[in-house]
Design an enzyme around this catalytic site. Structure first.
Site, PDB file in Angstrom:
ATOM      1  N   ASP A  21      38.267  38.138  46.334  1.00  0.00           N
ATOM      2  CA  ASP A  21      38.690  38.485  47.698  1.00  0.00           C
ATOM      3  C   ASP A  21      37.717  39.444  48.385  1.00  0.00           C
ATOM      4  O   ASP A  21      38.085  40.122  49.326  1.00  0.00           O
ATOM      5  CB  ASP A  21      40.112  39.061  47.683  1.00  0.00           C
TER       6      ASP A  21
ATOM      7  N   GLY B 192      45.373  36.037  41.643  1.00  0.00           N
ATOM      8  CA  GLY B 192      46.455  36.729  42.357  1.00  0.00           C
ATOM      9  C   GLY B 192      46.971  35.903  43.528  1.00  0.00           C
ATOM     10  O   GLY B 192      46.299  35.003  44.027  1.00  0.00           O
TER      11      GLY B 192
ATOM     12  N   TYR C 194      40.061  -1.310  71.078  1.00  0.00           N
ATOM     13  CA  TYR C 194      41.245  -1.380  70.225  1.00  0.00           C
ATOM     14  C   TYR C 194      42.249  -2.351  70.809  1.00  0.00           C
ATOM     15  O   TYR C 194      42.631  -2.236  71.974  1.00  0.00           O
ATOM     16  CB  TYR C 194      41.850   0.038  70.136  1.00  0.00           C
TER      17      TYR C 194
ATOM     18  N   LYS D 211      32.547   7.769  70.463  1.00  0.00           N
ATOM     19  CA  LYS D 211      32.954   7.754  69.066  1.00  0.00           C
ATOM     20  C   LYS D 211      32.281   6.575  68.398  1.00  0.00           C
ATOM     21  O   LYS D 211      32.266   5.485  68.961  1.00  0.00           O
ATOM     22  CB  LYS D 211      34.471   7.604  68.977  1.00  0.00           C
TER      23      LYS D 211
ATOM     24  N   ARG E 287      50.338  40.067  50.524  1.00  0.00           N
ATOM     25  CA  ARG E 287      50.222  40.751  51.814  1.00  0.00           C
ATOM     26  C   ARG E 287      49.614  39.864  52.909  1.00  0.00           C
ATOM     27  O   ARG E 287      49.638  40.210  54.080  1.00  0.00           O
ATOM     28  CB  ARG E 287      49.395  42.043  51.643  1.00  0.00           C
TER      29      ARG E 287
HETATM   30  C1  UD1 Z   1      41.500  46.374  42.113  1.00  0.00           C
HETATM   31  C2  UD1 Z   1      41.066  47.485  41.171  1.00  0.00           C
HETATM   32  C3  UD1 Z   1      40.772  48.738  41.986  1.00  0.00           C
HETATM   33  C4  UD1 Z   1      39.717  48.456  43.012  1.00  0.00           C
HETATM   34  C5  UD1 Z   1      40.110  47.244  43.886  1.00  0.00           C
HETATM   35  C6  UD1 Z   1      38.941  46.848  44.741  1.00  0.00           C
HETATM   36  C7  UD1 Z   1      42.127  47.200  38.979  1.00  0.00           C
HETATM   37  C8  UD1 Z   1      43.255  47.598  38.103  1.00  0.00           C
HETATM   38  N1  UD1 Z   1      42.102  47.731  40.179  1.00  0.00           N
HETATM   39  O1  UD1 Z   1      42.712  46.789  42.734  1.00  0.00           O
HETATM   40  O2  UD1 Z   1      40.320  49.793  41.115  1.00  0.00           O
HETATM   41  O3  UD1 Z   1      39.504  49.601  43.816  1.00  0.00           O
HETATM   42  O4  UD1 Z   1      40.468  46.103  43.076  1.00  0.00           O
HETATM   43  O5  UD1 Z   1      39.297  45.869  45.684  1.00  0.00           O
HETATM   44  O6  UD1 Z   1      41.291  46.440  38.549  1.00  0.00           O
HETATM   45  N2  UD1 Z   1      43.630  39.288  39.794  1.00  0.00           N
HETATM   46  C9  UD1 Z   1      43.780  38.286  38.847  1.00  0.00           C
HETATM   47  N3  UD1 Z   1      44.738  38.389  37.917  1.00  0.00           N
HETATM   48  C10 UD1 Z   1      45.587  39.452  37.856  1.00  0.00           C
HETATM   49  C11 UD1 Z   1      45.432  40.478  38.821  1.00  0.00           C
HETATM   50  C12 UD1 Z   1      44.452  40.369  39.775  1.00  0.00           C
HETATM   51  O7  UD1 Z   1      43.029  37.311  38.872  1.00  0.00           O
HETATM   52  O8  UD1 Z   1      46.427  39.453  36.949  1.00  0.00           O
HETATM   53  C13 UD1 Z   1      42.587  39.155  40.804  1.00  0.00           C
HETATM   54  C14 UD1 Z   1      43.129  39.038  42.217  1.00  0.00           C
HETATM   55  O9  UD1 Z   1      43.298  37.685  42.578  1.00  0.00           O
HETATM   56  C15 UD1 Z   1      42.025  39.704  43.038  1.00  0.00           C
HETATM   57  C16 UD1 Z   1      41.423  40.703  42.067  1.00  0.00           C
HETATM   58  O10 UD1 Z   1      41.816  40.326  40.785  1.00  0.00           O
HETATM   59  O11 UD1 Z   1      41.024  38.787  43.424  1.00  0.00           O
HETATM   60  C17 UD1 Z   1      41.870  42.120  42.350  1.00  0.00           C
HETATM   61  O12 UD1 Z   1      43.284  42.170  42.269  1.00  0.00           O
HETATM   62  P1  UD1 Z   1      44.138  43.018  43.267  1.00  0.00           P
HETATM   63  O13 UD1 Z   1      45.558  42.889  42.925  1.00  0.00           O
HETATM   64  O14 UD1 Z   1      43.710  42.760  44.658  1.00  0.00           O
HETATM   65  O15 UD1 Z   1      43.652  44.490  42.793  1.00  0.00           O
HETATM   66  P2  UD1 Z   1      43.675  45.806  43.632  1.00  0.00           P
HETATM   67  O16 UD1 Z   1      45.031  46.397  43.590  1.00  0.00           O
HETATM   68  O17 UD1 Z   1      43.073  45.574  44.964  1.00  0.00           O
HETATM   69 CA    CA Z   2      42.335  43.768  46.219  1.00  0.00          CA
END
Ligand code: UD1
Ligand code: CA
Length: 482
Positions: A110, A15, A395, A359, A19
């Protein structure tokens, strides 16, 4: 590999993290000396999984380069479009051959506070209960934005996870949330991911749907409630980044204190996850311990110091100073107000004193550079004293040159050592000398103009001035006495 070692850990980090409002991909933001994804990878490694794969997508080159930078490169899977967490896990499994036998742990990139211990406990519960999926949940004060854990009112069993955006008002009132961390049976996971649909408010493949798909197919679904909800804090913005940093720092300081380090003021002390220490080290307020810094036994650092990638020897003292990639020998003292730059090596009980910059310099045992000096590209022997306000002139505008000074020397104040130059053992130099030629051992070097006194100059050239009057008064006083 322990009994509960999972077959694979998949870390989701594709992702963008809009934000964060940042040029830097979210998972590369740092707290406590590691990137967010770096903390997650470190926790995952504690489980000793057979496979570890990080799913990258947004800024994938940058994230991949970061993951390969350390001494233990991490395998990555590429998710070209961010079609949801379910899709991301599918990409991760594809990298591992499409399916994996055994337990697969999924974590988000994250959630840096997640500990290896909590992941291990989840894997253990999952195995003990013989579940198809076990989700790590937490009761949080504010569940806004999270997926909600919906349980059967009669049995308490988890029935589904509903995303905030798809939830009814009644479901939004639920405070138990999905941490985003799961343990799955690998082959059931691969199969269920193929059935995940995109008929939700975000048009994405939700990993969370796997849970209800498995339950409806008659498989065992479990939940494990995290003991401390703060561990699953997901970072979406810079407020949460600061909060995670504070919590991580508290945890790391607690560990240091329980290991025998005195932290005088935890609120003003920062410590990286990679810092090590020995007992009875003391850290004064306003100090940052960074990178690969090591504090030896009985060493004392701070207040107001930045100590980065520095070896602080046993009983050494660093006061109000900045030290970068330096080695401070046992019993050596630094500061107040010293700046040790990369390649500084201070010998046993040596000294880099007040307003001293060094240094690429090796300072021998018991050697002192006490005041107002710059020592760059130099080797100084043992038990030598460098006079105040000395500069190692390293230097020439094109290249750096080296200065060597022997043992048991006494160099005068305000000396310039114009490199390349070598000063032997037991040498004395006169104050104010500009040393441009090598000095043989045992010599006194004097390299300055002879003093000339032009008597009566003030009376002739500045007649009537305050200086002239003072001079006259003093000569009359002297006359009167004679
Ligand atoms: C997600 C969960 C939610 C949970 C929350 C916890 C889902 C649908 N939702 O929501 O239930 O409460 O995390 O923090 O799973 N990512 C990818 N590829 C994508 C989408 C996301 O790698 O296509 C990764 C993001 O980089 C991130 C993680 O997945 O590290 C979570 O994605 P994010 O968009 O933050 O999900 P939330 O809306 O927080
Ligand atoms: Ca998240």
């Amino acid at each position: 590999m322990s009994a509960t070692s999972p077959a694979a850990v998949v870390v989701l980090a594709a992702g963008e993290g809009t934000r964060m409002k940042s040029k830097t991909p979210k998972v590369l933001h740092e707290i406590s000396g590691r990137s967010l994804v770096g903390h997650v990878v470190a926790a995952a490694r504690e489980l000793e999984p057979q496979h570890l794969v990080v799913v990258v997508g947004h800024a994938s080159e940058q994230v991949t380069a970061h993951l390969n930078a350390g001494d233990a490169p991490v395998r990555t899977a590429f998710q070209a479009e961010q079609n949801g967490t379910g899709h991301a896990v599918r990409m991760g499994l594809e990298e591992l051959g499409g399916t994996v036998d055994g337990t697969v742990i999924v974590v988000c990139g994250d959630t840096p506070l997640l500990s290896g211990g909590t992941l291990g406990a989840l894997a253990a519960t999952h195995a003990a209960d013989a579940n198809a999926v076990t989700v790590l949940t937490a009761e949080v004060p504010d569940s806004t934005g999270y997926g909600r854990i919906v349980r059967d009112p009669a049995t308490g069993a988890v029935t589904e996870i509903v995303e905030h955006k798809d939830a009814t008002d009644e479901q939004r009132a639920i405070r138990e949330i999905n941490s985003g961390v799961f343990a799955f049976d690998g082959s059931l996971l691969a199969d269920a991911l193929g059935k995940v649909r995109t008929d939700n408010s975000q048009g994405e493949e939700y990993l969370t749907d796997v849970l209800s798909i498995l339950r409806e197919a008659g498989h065992r679904v479990g939940a494990s409630v995290a003991g401390d909800h703060r561990e699953i804090l997901g970072i979406n913005n810079r407020l949460q980044l600061a909060e995670a940093r504070r919590l991580m720092n508290e945890r790391l300081l607690e560990r240091a204190m329980l290991a025998g380090v005195t932290i005088v003021d935890p609120a003003s002390t920062l410590i990286d996850a990679t810092v090590t220490y020995e007992r009875d080290a003391v850290v004064h307020p306003g100090t940052q311990l960074l990178g690969s810094t090591h504090l030896g036994e009985d060493s004392e650092v701070g207040p107001n110091s930045r100590i980065e990638d520095t070896l602080v020897g046993a009983g050494a003292r660093v006061d109000n100073s900045v030290t970068l990639s330096a080695e401070i020998g046992p019993g050596a003292t630094v500061g107040p107000y010293a700046y040790l730059r990369p390649g500084t090596r201070l010998g046993v009980r040596s000294k880099a004193g007040t307003y001293v910059e060094m240094k690429n310099a090796t300072i021998g045992e018991g050697t002192k550079v006490p005041h107002l000096s710059y020592v760059g590209d130099a080797t100084i022997g043992d038990h030598t004293n460098i006079g105040a306000a000395s500069v190692f002139v390293n230097y020439d505008g094109v290249a750096k040159h080296h200065t060597t000074i022997g043992s048991h020397c006494r160099t005068g104040s305000d000396n310039m050592f114009v490199a390349p130059v070598t000063v032997g053992d037991g040498v004395y130099t006169a104050a104010g000398s500009v040393i441009t030629k090598d000095v043989p051992s045992g010599s006194l070097a004097v390299a300055r103009g002879q003093q000339r006194n032009i008597e009566g100059w003030v009376a002739r050239k500045r007649p009537g001035s305050a200086a002239a009057q003072a001079a006259q008064a003093s000569s009359q006083g002297a006359d009167g006495e004679s």
